[in-house]
Design an enzyme around this catalytic site. Sequence first.
Site, PDB file in Angstrom:
ATOM      1  N   LYS A   1       0.816  -1.219   0.000  1.00 34.89           N
ATOM      2  CA  LYS A   1       0.000   0.000   0.000  1.00 34.89           C
ATOM      3  C   LYS A   1       0.849   1.267   0.000  1.00 34.89           C
ATOM      4  CE  LYS A   1      -4.390  -1.818   1.508  1.00 34.89           C
ATOM      5  NZ  LYS A   1      -5.413  -1.955   2.547  1.00 34.89           N
TER       6      LYS A   1
ATOM      7  N   ARG B   1      -3.546  -9.936   5.380  1.00 34.72           N
ATOM      8  CA  ARG B   1      -3.964 -10.029   3.976  1.00 34.72           C
ATOM      9  C   ARG B   1      -2.830  -9.479   3.107  1.00 34.72           C
ATOM     10  NH1 ARG B   1      -6.131  -6.738   0.264  1.00 34.72           N
ATOM     11  NH2 ARG B   1      -7.678  -7.597  -1.173  1.00 34.72           N
TER      12      ARG B   1
HETATM   13  C1  7PJ Z   1      -8.145  -4.452   2.185  1.00 36.92           C
HETATM   14  C2  7PJ Z   1      -9.170  -5.304   1.796  1.00 36.92           C
HETATM   15  C3  7PJ Z   1      -7.809  -4.358   3.558  1.00 36.92           C
HETATM   16  C4  7PJ Z   1      -9.550  -5.959   3.964  1.00 36.92           C
HETATM   17  C5  7PJ Z   1      -8.363  -4.304   0.066  1.00 36.92           C
HETATM   18  C6  7PJ Z   1      -5.455  -3.431  -1.527  1.00 36.92           C
HETATM   19  C7  7PJ Z   1      -6.760  -2.745  -1.643  1.00 36.92           C
HETATM   20  N1  7PJ Z   1      -9.873  -6.054   2.671  1.00 36.92           N
HETATM   21  N2  7PJ Z   1      -9.305  -5.182   0.451  1.00 36.92           N
HETATM   22  N3  7PJ Z   1      -8.560  -5.138   4.407  1.00 36.92           N
HETATM   23  N4  7PJ Z   1      -7.628  -3.857   1.076  1.00 36.92           N
HETATM   24  N5  7PJ Z   1     -10.230  -6.673   4.866  1.00 36.92           N
HETATM   25  O1  7PJ Z   1      -5.338  -4.650  -1.408  1.00 36.92           O
HETATM   26  O2  7PJ Z   1      -4.442  -2.702  -1.580  1.00 36.92           O
HETATM   27  O3  7PJ Z   1      -6.932  -3.613   4.007  1.00 36.92           O
HETATM   28  S1  7PJ Z   1      -8.179  -3.836  -1.601  1.00 36.92           S
END
Ligand code: 7PJ
Length: 288
Positions: A229, A263
């Site tokens: 990010k 994640r």
């Molecule tokens: C997140 C997500 C996060 C959860 C994305 C990216 C953007 N779901 N989906 N937490 N980020 N739970 O992966 O950079 O931080 S999409």
Amino acid sequence: MTDSSSATWLPCGRHRLDISYPRVMGILNVTPDSFSDGGRHVALDDALRHAERMLAEGAAIIDVGGESTRPGAPPVSTQQELDRVAPVIERLVCELDALVSVDTSNPRVIEQAAQLGAGMINDVRALQRDGALEAAIGAGLPVCLMHMQGEPQDMQQAPRYDEPIEDAVAGFLAARVAACEAAGLRRERLLLDPGFGFGKTVEHNLRLLNRMDRLTALGLPLLVGMSRKSMIGKVLGRPVEERLAGGLALAAHAVGRGARILRVHDVGPVMDAVNMSWAVLREGCEHD
Ligand code: 7PJ
């Protein structure tokens, strides 16, 4: 390895997930415009191969997303989202027996994913869309409730908060937990996520990570997503393809602050960072 007496099992459909120690969720974007992999995994076979590799590297969950939520991303129709995620979920479940999470806010996608055998719902809008809470209850699956201020289209336009960020996020998540429980979604099924990068400046993100104790105090397992990010890009001055080392530092930090699911894109390296951080916390290399 794990001693069943200390295991904390999260029931995820046909699977159950032990979250008594930190687990890694591998990201599988099936959007043509995902910012960090340029849509390379749009083709179904490619997606399957990529998921298989993440599982081999130690991912416990594969998070399938068909709506890009990167800042400024355009909205997607229900049909488009279903067309993207349904075939991938079906094959991940049938061919790889994977524990699949679906990254969606759409009630129809929640229902369909559950029918196809998904084991978790990951909603960046914390089930606030019309019908999403009911769909999640119907699915009978664990749900990750994430904090986001605004919508992807505008969330990064000078985000500001009238109280310390950790209070704003903890207050929001506590209210969503209460709403879910009032509607009949069991507390044991909920996970919480501060939503790094979703309507937050780099300072907000760094403070939130430092103050994660405000969120662990809510008593539910924490999931965090910081992989590649812009908070890493801003601190280190790195483009998206050079953010691995920064991401590993954040992953280790998050484990130290109590995160139980990370994640991430780079499963193998993150597994090492997470397991090392956990060994320090436990002063040993056992999971239990
Ligand atoms: C997140 C997500 C996060 C959860 C994305 C990216 C953007 N779901 N989906 N937490 N980020 N739970 O992966 O950079 O931080 S999409």
